[in-house]
Design an enzyme around this catalytic site. Structure first.
Site, PDB file in Angstrom:
ATOM      1  N   SER A 165       0.815  -1.209   0.000  1.00 34.90           N
ATOM      2  CA  SER A 165       0.000   0.000   0.000  1.00 34.90           C
ATOM      3  C   SER A 165       0.856   1.271   0.000  1.00 34.90           C
ATOM      4  CB  SER A 165      -0.929   0.023   1.220  1.00 34.90           C
ATOM      5  OG  SER A 165      -1.630   1.245   1.277  1.00 34.90           O
ATOM      6  N   LYS A 194     -13.509  -5.138   2.067  1.00 32.69           N
ATOM      7  CA  LYS A 194     -14.387  -3.995   1.797  1.00 32.69           C
ATOM      8  C   LYS A 194     -15.875  -4.305   1.950  1.00 32.69           C
ATOM      9  CE  LYS A 194     -11.522  -1.187  -1.284  1.00 32.69           C
ATOM     10  NZ  LYS A 194     -11.561  -0.426  -2.545  1.00 32.69           N
ATOM     11  N   ASN A 225     -14.660   1.590   1.840  1.00 32.65           N
ATOM     12  CA  ASN A 225     -13.198   1.697   1.893  1.00 32.65           C
ATOM     13  C   ASN A 225     -12.733   2.642   2.997  1.00 32.65           C
ATOM     14  OD1 ASN A 225     -13.873   4.198   0.767  1.00 32.65           O
ATOM     15  ND2 ASN A 225     -12.039   4.274  -0.485  1.00 32.65           N
ATOM     16  N   ASP A 247     -14.189   5.631  -3.190  1.00 31.43           N
ATOM     17  CA  ASP A 247     -13.506   5.208  -4.414  1.00 31.43           C
ATOM     18  C   ASP A 247     -14.059   5.924  -5.647  1.00 31.43           C
ATOM     19  OD1 ASP A 247     -11.583   3.458  -3.414  1.00 31.43           O
ATOM     20  OD2 ASP A 247     -12.940   1.750  -3.420  1.00 31.43           O
ATOM     21  N   TYR A 278      -1.809   1.035 -10.859  1.00 23.09           N
ATOM     22  CA  TYR A 278      -0.779   2.094 -10.861  1.00 23.09           C
ATOM     23  C   TYR A 278       0.613   1.538 -10.579  1.00 23.09           C
ATOM     24  CZ  TYR A 278      -1.782   2.016  -5.832  1.00 23.09           C
ATOM     25  OH  TYR A 278      -1.993   1.617  -4.532  1.00 23.09           O
TER      26      TYR A 278
END
Length: 277
Positions: free
Chosen positions: A19, A70, A91, A107, A224
């Site tokens: 993360s 989640k 989230n 999100d 990403y």
């Protein structure tokens, strides 16, 4: 004389070592001179509820929640926002002073803010959107795209039943197509979104045929790592406008940081640089 407790926040998931959120929150706390800490916590499913209920007593004001928790945290929370209910996942947890746990989902907010910042000319109503994937992230993306006025969503997923479930949840503006047709869906679309893990470092490649990509389309990838996925590279070569997935991570964190630490941070180049270090 008693000192106020230093507010703590963090991210709960399994795994969470990858993360970037701890770097992001550390940057904002430093930049604004705020007391506080943000901690990654790898919590297994069987310990999830007991851990969450213990955190407020330890000084936590809230946590972000990532895969695979989640959906489960919705059952643990005392209050669930309309957005989280619509998406079917949360989230962000806020530990309120009255002892109740509030679940939200930021999100979709993060996704749209990323597009608005990095593709300011994007028009939601310009044409259909193609969404690859039907997991928790896809639910948030579909909800936000419909909310800002996308006329039609062409949804495809490797397991069609999951896509069918989203069509049931969101209605007729969502049209489900077989995964073998994924490449054909791009033709005539205005927006193309990958919500799957395909193309992520260590995952399978994103193998959808991309011949139909054309100038004027906006293409974005929630992956990403790497920042420039093969999908985005192909889209750039085809003359599309591309937006990487890092901005969504940054923008979705803004509401939580504001609730937990009392200041609304900006997403700017220094924010991106801090997370990419």
């Amino acid at each position: 004389m008693t000192l106020d407790r230093i507010p703590l926040a963090g991210v709960i998931g399994s795994p969470v070592a990858h993360s970037r959120s701890p770097r992001l929150f550390a940057h904002w706390l430093r930049k604004h001179g705020l007391s506080g800490h943000y901690i990654p916590m790898d919590i297994s499913a069987d310990k999830l509820e007991s851990t969450i209920r213990m955190l407020p007593d330890l000084g936590f004001v809230g946590v972000n929640v990532t895969i695979p928790h989640k959906e489960r945290v919705m059952e643990i929370a005392d209050l669930v926002s309309d957005r989280a209910t619509l998406i079917g996942a949360a989230n962000t947890l806020i530990f309120r002073k009255d002892g109740r746990i509030h679940a939200d989902n930021t999100d979709g907010f993060g996704f749209i803010e990323n597009l608005r910042q990095n593709a300011p000319d994007w028009q939601a109503d310009a044409g259909p959107a193609v969404v690859f994937g039907a997991g928790g992230a896809a639910r948030a993306i579909i909800a936000s795209l419909l909310d800002v006025g996308v006329p039609e969503i062409r949804l495809t997923n490797r397991t069609k039943a999951r896509a069918d479930a989203l069509q049931q949840a969101f209605g007729n503006r969502v049209q489900v197509h077989d995964w073998v047709q994924a490449g054909n869906l791009i033709e005539g679309a205005a927006t193309v979104v990958n919500t799957t893990s395909l193309g992520m470092t260590g995952k399978k490649d994103f193998r959808v045929p991309l011949d139909a990509l054309a100038p004027g389309m906006l293409v974005t990838d929630l992956v990403y790592t790497p920042l420039q996925t093969k999908l985005l590279q192909s889209a750039e070569q085809a003359g599309c406008q591309v937006v990487d997935g890092l901005g969504m991570l940054l923008h979705q964190a803004v509401p939580g940081f504001e609730r937990w630490f009392g200041m609304r941070p900006e997403v700017d180049e220094s924010t991106r640089a801090a997370v990419l270090r």
